[in-house]
Design a protein around this motif. Structure first.
Motif, PDB file in Angstrom:
ATOM      1  N   GLY A 151      -1.144  13.206   2.549  1.00  0.00           N
ATOM      2  CA  GLY A 151      -0.220  13.400   3.654  1.00  0.00           C
ATOM      3  C   GLY A 151      -0.890  14.196   4.761  1.00  0.00           C
ATOM      4  O   GLY A 151      -2.049  14.596   4.639  1.00  0.00           O
ATOM      5  N   SER A 152      -0.148  14.416   5.825  1.00  0.00           N
ATOM      6  CA  SER A 152      -0.721  15.076   7.000  1.00  0.00           C
ATOM      7  C   SER A 152      -0.753  16.597   6.884  1.00  0.00           C
ATOM      8  O   SER A 152      -1.270  17.269   7.759  1.00  0.00           O
ATOM      9  CB  SER A 152       0.060  14.680   8.249  1.00  0.00           C
ATOM     10  OG  SER A 152       1.439  14.947   8.047  1.00  0.00           O
ATOM     11  N   GLY A 153      -0.196  17.131   5.805  1.00  0.00           N
ATOM     12  CA  GLY A 153      -0.277  18.566   5.569  1.00  0.00           C
ATOM     13  C   GLY A 153       0.904  19.340   6.127  1.00  0.00           C
ATOM     14  O   GLY A 153       1.528  18.932   7.113  1.00  0.00           O
ATOM     15  N   THR A 154       1.215  20.456   5.483  1.00  0.00           N
ATOM     16  CA  THR A 154       2.234  21.395   5.945  1.00  0.00           C
ATOM     17  C   THR A 154       1.612  22.771   5.977  1.00  0.00           C
ATOM     18  O   THR A 154       1.089  23.248   4.968  1.00  0.00           O
ATOM     19  CB  THR A 154       3.458  21.421   5.022  1.00  0.00           C
ATOM     20  OG1 THR A 154       4.084  20.143   5.028  1.00  0.00           O
ATOM     21  CG2 THR A 154       4.456  22.482   5.488  1.00  0.00           C
ATOM     22  N   ARG A 155       1.694  23.385   7.145  1.00  0.00           N
ATOM     23  CA  ARG A 155       1.125  24.720   7.302  1.00  0.00           C
ATOM     24  C   ARG A 155       2.182  25.739   6.891  1.00  0.00           C
ATOM     25  O   ARG A 155       3.237  25.838   7.514  1.00  0.00           O
ATOM     26  CB  ARG A 155       0.734  24.937   8.769  1.00  0.00           C
ATOM     27  CG  ARG A 155       0.316  26.346   9.093  1.00  0.00           C
ATOM     28  CD  ARG A 155      -1.093  26.588   8.699  1.00  0.00           C
ATOM     29  NE  ARG A 155      -1.526  27.944   9.030  1.00  0.00           N
ATOM     30  CZ  ARG A 155      -2.531  28.554   8.441  1.00  0.00           C
ATOM     31  NH1 ARG A 155      -3.213  27.939   7.491  1.00  0.00           N
ATOM     32  NH2 ARG A 155      -2.872  29.762   8.788  1.00  0.00           N
ATOM     33  N   LEU A 156       1.919  26.477   5.818  1.00  0.00           N
ATOM     34  CA  LEU A 156       2.837  27.519   5.351  1.00  0.00           C
ATOM     35  C   LEU A 156       2.356  28.858   5.866  1.00  0.00           C
ATOM     36  O   LEU A 156       1.234  29.274   5.568  1.00  0.00           O
ATOM     37  CB  LEU A 156       2.880  27.539   3.820  1.00  0.00           C
ATOM     38  CG  LEU A 156       3.753  28.612   3.178  1.00  0.00           C
ATOM     39  CD1 LEU A 156       5.217  28.446   3.577  1.00  0.00           C
ATOM     40  CD2 LEU A 156       3.611  28.589   1.656  1.00  0.00           C
ATOM     41  N   ALA A 183       0.838  -1.192   0.000  1.00  0.00           N
ATOM     42  CA  ALA A 183       0.000   0.000   0.000  1.00  0.00           C
ATOM     43  C   ALA A 183       0.879   1.250   0.000  1.00  0.00           C
ATOM     44  O   ALA A 183       1.972   1.249   0.540  1.00  0.00           O
ATOM     45  CB  ALA A 183      -0.905   0.006   1.230  1.00  0.00           C
ATOM     46  N   GLN A 184       0.338   2.296  -0.603  1.00  0.00           N
ATOM     47  CA  GLN A 184       1.132   3.504  -0.680  1.00  0.00           C
ATOM     48  C   GLN A 184       0.936   4.365   0.558  1.00  0.00           C
ATOM     49  O   GLN A 184      -0.047   4.219   1.277  1.00  0.00           O
ATOM     50  CB  GLN A 184       0.771   4.300  -1.943  1.00  0.00           C
ATOM     51  CG  GLN A 184      -0.595   4.957  -1.915  1.00  0.00           C
ATOM     52  CD  GLN A 184      -1.687   4.073  -2.452  1.00  0.00           C
ATOM     53  OE1 GLN A 184      -1.687   2.869  -2.232  1.00  0.00           O
ATOM     54  NE2 GLN A 184      -2.642   4.658  -3.138  1.00  0.00           N
ATOM     55  N   SER A 185       1.908   5.261   0.786  1.00  0.00           N
ATOM     56  CA  SER A 185       1.805   6.204   1.900  1.00  0.00           C
ATOM     57  C   SER A 185       2.532   7.490   1.524  1.00  0.00           C
ATOM     58  O   SER A 185       3.333   7.510   0.586  1.00  0.00           O
ATOM     59  CB  SER A 185       2.405   5.622   3.178  1.00  0.00           C
ATOM     60  OG  SER A 185       3.791   5.436   3.022  1.00  0.00           O
ATOM     61  N   VAL A 186       2.211   8.543   2.243  1.00  0.00           N
ATOM     62  CA  VAL A 186       2.799   9.852   1.979  1.00  0.00           C
ATOM     63  C   VAL A 186       3.301  10.449   3.287  1.00  0.00           C
ATOM     64  O   VAL A 186       2.594  10.405   4.292  1.00  0.00           O
ATOM     65  CB  VAL A 186       1.753  10.819   1.374  1.00  0.00           C
ATOM     66  CG1 VAL A 186       2.398  12.164   1.058  1.00  0.00           C
ATOM     67  CG2 VAL A 186       1.144  10.230   0.126  1.00  0.00           C
ATOM     68  N   THR A 187       4.492  11.013   3.253  1.00  0.00           N
ATOM     69  CA  THR A 187       5.057  11.650   4.440  1.00  0.00           C
ATOM     70  C   THR A 187       5.410  13.094   4.143  1.00  0.00           C
ATOM     71  O   THR A 187       6.172  13.383   3.220  1.00  0.00           O
ATOM     72  CB  THR A 187       6.330  10.911   4.904  1.00  0.00           C
ATOM     73  OG1 THR A 187       6.014   9.548   5.169  1.00  0.00           O
ATOM     74  CG2 THR A 187       6.874  11.552   6.175  1.00  0.00           C
ATOM     75  N   GLN A 188       4.840  13.981   4.932  1.00  0.00           N
ATOM     76  CA  GLN A 188       5.224  15.381   4.874  1.00  0.00           C
ATOM     77  C   GLN A 188       5.939  15.667   6.191  1.00  0.00           C
ATOM     78  O   GLN A 188       5.317  15.739   7.242  1.00  0.00           O
ATOM     79  CB  GLN A 188       3.995  16.273   4.689  1.00  0.00           C
ATOM     80  CG  GLN A 188       3.347  16.109   3.326  1.00  0.00           C
ATOM     81  CD  GLN A 188       2.149  17.026   3.144  1.00  0.00           C
ATOM     82  OE1 GLN A 188       1.006  16.567   3.059  1.00  0.00           O
ATOM     83  NE2 GLN A 188       2.394  18.321   3.077  1.00  0.00           N
ATOM     84  N   LEU A 189       7.251  15.800   6.104  1.00  0.00           N
ATOM     85  CA  LEU A 189       8.063  15.875   7.305  1.00  0.00           C
ATOM     86  C   LEU A 189       7.843  17.154   8.102  1.00  0.00           C
ATOM     87  O   LEU A 189       7.997  17.167   9.325  1.00  0.00           O
ATOM     88  CB  LEU A 189       9.544  15.748   6.939  1.00  0.00           C
ATOM     89  CG  LEU A 189       9.953  14.362   6.437  1.00  0.00           C
ATOM     90  CD1 LEU A 189      11.366  14.397   5.881  1.00  0.00           C
ATOM     91  CD2 LEU A 189       9.852  13.344   7.571  1.00  0.00           C
ATOM     92  N   ASP A 190       7.497  18.230   7.421  1.00  0.00           N
ATOM     93  CA  ASP A 190       7.364  19.516   8.094  1.00  0.00           C
ATOM     94  C   ASP A 190       5.901  19.812   8.339  1.00  0.00           C
ATOM     95  O   ASP A 190       5.134  19.970   7.397  1.00  0.00           O
ATOM     96  CB  ASP A 190       7.977  20.634   7.247  1.00  0.00           C
ATOM     97  CG  ASP A 190       9.411  20.326   6.872  1.00  0.00           C
ATOM     98  OD1 ASP A 190       9.720  20.334   5.669  1.00  0.00           O
ATOM     99  OD2 ASP A 190      10.189  20.062   7.800  1.00  0.00           O
ATOM    100  N   SER A 191       5.520  19.912   9.599  1.00  0.00           N
ATOM    101  CA  SER A 191       4.126  20.244   9.883  1.00  0.00           C
ATOM    102  C   SER A 191       3.882  21.742   9.719  1.00  0.00           C
ATOM    103  O   SER A 191       2.775  22.160   9.397  1.00  0.00           O
ATOM    104  CB  SER A 191       3.750  19.810  11.296  1.00  0.00           C
ATOM    105  OG  SER A 191       4.576  20.455  12.250  1.00  0.00           O
TER     106      SER A 191
END
Lengths: 115, 114
Positions: free
Chosen positions: B105-110, B1-9
Motif C-alpha cells: 500500500g501507499s503507507g500511513t504516517r503515524l 490482480a490484487q491491490s492494497v488501499t491505505q485510506l489514511d496517509s
C-alpha cells in the motif's frame, strides 16, 4: 553485523551516467529482491532472484539490470540514468523457496538522486 | 490482480492513546497479508503477517491486526502507543499462488504527540 547491507547509502549522479548499487545478505537466504520506493513512499518490487535465478522481473526499463554473482549478493546496475530514476532502492532477502509467506528482511536503502 | 488501499496517509495520535491504521485489499483469490514498519531512514521491518488460521494476528511491539474476509480488511491496532512508534506503516498483500510478489500500500504516517 548487518543482516542485509547495501552500498552506497547515498548516490548523487548526473543524467546519462551508469551506476551500480550493491547488496549483500549474510542470513544464508536463497531469495533476494530489489524494490523501488518513490518520493510518495510508494514501494514496488522490481526483481526477485532465487539461488541466482531470476524469478520476478517486473516491467522495469531495460536500463536496469540485476546481477547475482552468488546467492548472497544481488547487485543492481542502471545504465543511462534519468531524472525519474531518483528514488530509494531497497534490497531484501528471504529464506527458502519463492513463497510469498516467507518473511522478507530489508536493507537500509540506497538514496539515489539524479541531477 | 490484487491491490492494497491505505485510506489514511497520516494519523496523528497522542502518546498512550489507542490507534488503528486501516487497510483494505482487493483480490479474486486467497491472500496473505502483511504489515511492515519503516522507521526514519531505515528499511522495512515485518510487524506481523496473516497466512492462515486465527484471524487475529499478534506482532511485535504490541501491535495486532485482524483479518476480516467479508470486509476485505486487515486493520492494524495498538491499545497504547509510544513516541517510538512514530514511523511509516505499510500494509501489503500477496496472492497465495504467487511467487514472492508482494504488493504494498501507499503507507500511513503515524505521528505520536507527547
Amino acid at each position: 553485523d548487518t543482516a542485509v547491507s547495501q552500498t552506497p547509502k547515498y548516490l548523487v549522479t548526473q543524467m546519462g551516467n551508469d551506476k551500480s548499487i550493491k547488496c549483500e545478505q549474510n542470513l544464508g537466504h536463497d531469495t533476494m529482491y530489489w524494490y523501488k520506493q518513490d518520493s510518495k513512499k510508494f514501494l514496488k518490487i522490481m526483481f526477485s532472484y532465487n539461488n541466482k535465478e531470476l524469478i520476478i522481473n517486473e516491467t522495469v526499463p531495460n536500463r536496469f539490470s540485476p546481477k547475482s554473482p552468488d546467492k548472497a549478493h544481488l547487485n543492481l546496475h542502471i545504465n543511462s540514468l534519468e531524472l525519474g530514476d531518483s528514488a530509494v532502492y531497497f534490497c531484501a532477502s528471504s529464506q527458502g523457496g519463492v513463497g510469498p509467506e516467507e518473511t522478507q528482511y530489508f536493507g537500509p536503502g540506497t538514496r539515489l538522486l539524479v541531477l | 490482480a490484487q491491490s492494497v488501499t491505505q485510506l489514511d496517509s497520516q494519523v496523528p495520535v497522542f502518546e498512550e492513546a489507542p490507534v488503528e491504521l486501516r487497510c483494505n485489499y482487493s483480490s479474486s483469490v486467497s491472500v496473505y497479508l502483511f504489515w511492515y514498519v519503516q522507521y526514519p531512514n531505515q528499511g522495512l521491518q515485518l510487524l506481523l503477517k496473516y497466512l492462515s488460521g486465527s484471524t487475529l494476528v499478534k506482532g511485535i511491539n504490541g501491535f495486532e491486526a485482524e483479518f476480516n474476509k467479508s470486509q476485505t480488511s486487515f486493520h492494524l491496532r495498538k491499545p497504547s502507543v509510544h513516541i517510538s512508534d512514530t514511523a511509516e506503516y505499510f500494509c501489503a498483500v500477496s496472492e497465495v499462488s504467487s511467487a514472492s510478489k508482494i504488493i504494498f500500500g501507499s503507507g500511513t504516517r503515524l505521528s505520536i504527540r507527547p
